[in-house]
Design an enzyme around this catalytic site. Structure first.
Site, mmCIF file in Angstrom:
data_model
loop_
_atom_site.group_PDB
_atom_site.id
_atom_site.type_symbol
_atom_site.label_atom_id
_atom_site.label_comp_id
_atom_site.label_asym_id
_atom_site.label_seq_id
_atom_site.Cartn_x
_atom_site.Cartn_y
_atom_site.Cartn_z
ATOM 1 N N HIS A 92 -11.145 8.255 -0.279
ATOM 2 C CA HIS A 92 -10.327 8.732 0.618
ATOM 3 C C HIS A 92 -8.812 9.611 -0.062
ATOM 4 C CE1 HIS A 92 -8.563 4.311 -0.322
ATOM 5 N NE2 HIS A 92 -7.836 4.841 -0.100
ATOM 6 N N ASP A 137 0.883 -0.973 -0.280
ATOM 7 C CA ASP A 137 0.176 -0.121 0.033
ATOM 8 C C ASP A 137 1.427 1.282 0.083
ATOM 9 O OD1 ASP A 137 -3.273 0.904 0.476
ATOM 10 O OD2 ASP A 137 -2.079 1.987 1.796
ATOM 11 N N ARG A 138 0.518 2.320 1.360
ATOM 12 C CA ARG A 138 1.440 3.498 1.119
ATOM 13 C C ARG A 138 3.176 3.038 0.879
ATOM 14 N NH1 ARG A 138 -1.358 6.259 -0.949
ATOM 15 N NH2 ARG A 138 0.074 8.285 -0.119
ATOM 16 N N HIS A 196 -7.439 -7.294 0.299
ATOM 17 C CA HIS A 196 -6.297 -6.097 1.029
ATOM 18 C C HIS A 196 -4.873 -6.271 1.844
ATOM 19 C CE1 HIS A 196 -4.077 -1.874 -0.201
ATOM 20 N NE2 HIS A 196 -4.099 -1.575 0.912
ATOM 21 N N TYR A 198 -0.655 11.380 1.408
ATOM 22 C CA TYR A 198 -1.976 11.512 0.383
ATOM 23 C C TYR A 198 -1.772 12.409 -0.146
ATOM 24 C CZ TYR A 198 -4.275 7.085 1.991
ATOM 25 O OH TYR A 198 -3.789 5.222 2.127
#
Length: 314
Positions: free
Chosen positions: A170, A125-126, A292, A232
């Site tokens: 988001h 992910d990030r 996920h 983000y």
């Protein structure tokens, strides 16, 4: 009432390592020998998401699990002294503070502080976006790269359109100028971050994310709203600029790359493997059947993929 002991990765030693002026990272280190492997967590998690994979890999590797800047117990520099996560304007913020270039430099500095000038890098992910940027910016440092369940930033924005983009609401919320996103999320942080822990987990087993780990994730996220939003926000701004420069110059990931993803293409109508192939010269792309949070839902599958990656010749 006495406070319970925060969860940790069993058998790992914890350190606080300076990586940049006024920024230190919380890091768990375990194992010894073999190729050093750095594991980078995703949203809305901390290094604890690697607790199964890290222990397995530590049998024959040095395994390094940091909290990214802005997350967990690592430092959370403000985008600027003026905003510090409160109402402001986009012009007030320093976009480099949470650029993936800056966060990747943190990881290189961390590894070097621990005595490793070259290492394999695995991100979810990030953390995968940080890993990708590290591979592009530091090709002589990152020997192998694995990405779990993301697309490179440019491709992520390219494939989100129409009603299907609602699954990534988001991303658009946190792309807004400082002030509103922080206020909205800060008003109900457990509901916001808990939404993703619930919706992105395919497994119904309570042991996938146990209560103590879930509580740790929510507490860490609750305390990091401004820095998570800033991370983000960077992906809708400066990270795009950096990725566009690489796309235009032809800069690619030249080390062996392994990608594990859910079958997003089937749901959103694109060829994920083809998009990844534009970035990686030596690519193995696989889809997985779990949700996920694959390092927690299918840790054996993730560990096998990492071990297979490490057998490939750089």
């Amino acid at each position: 009432m006495p406070q319970s002991t925060p969860p940790t990765i069993p058998g790992f030693a914890y350190h606080r390592i300076p990586v940049a002026p006024d920024v230190s990272l919380n890091v768990a280190v375990g194992g010894s020998g073999g190729t050093p492997v750095v594991l980078l967590h995703g949203f809305p998690q901390t290094h604890l998401m690697w607790r199964h994979v890290a222990v397995d890999l530590a049998a024959d590797h040095t395994v390094i699990c940091p909290d990214l800047r802005g997350y967990g117990a690592s430092d959370k520099p403000a985008e600027s002294a003026e905003t510090a996560g409160t109402a402001g304007t986009l012009e007030d913020a320093d976009p480099t503070t949470y650029s993936k270039r800056t966060m990747a430099a943190d990881i290189v500095a961390l590894a070097r502080a621990l005595g490793h000038n070259r290492f394999a890098l695995v991100g979810h992910d990030r953390g995968a976006l940080v890993a990708i940027r590290a591979g592009l910016d530091h090709p002589d440092t990152v020997t192998h790269l694995a990405s779990l369940d993301v697309l490179p930033t440019l491709d992520m924005w390219d494939v989100l359109h129409g009603t299907t983009a609602a699954v990534a609401f988001h991303l658009y919320l946190m792309a807004q100028p400082p002030g509103l996103p922080e206020q909205l999320i800060g008003a109900a942080p457990d509901a916001f971050f808990g939404h993703f822990l619930d919706q992105w987990t395919q497994s119904s087993e309570a042991t996938t994310i146990p209560d103590d780990i879930r509580a740790a994730y929510l507490k860490a996220s609750r305390e990091a709203v401004p820095s998570i939003v800033a991370d983000y926000r960077a992906s809708a701004g400066i990270d795009v600029v950096h990725d566009l420069a690489d796309r235009e110059s032809g800069n690619r990931l030249e080390m062996p790359v392994a990608v594990l993803q859910q079958d997003w293409g089937a749901a959103l109508g694109f060829d994920a493997a083809a998009r990844w192939a534009a970035w990686a010269t030596d690519l193995r792309h696989s889809t997985v059947s779990c949700g996920h949070f694959m390092a927690e839902e299918a840790p054996a599958e993730v560990t096998k993929a990492v071990r297979d990656l490490l057998t490939r010749t750089p």
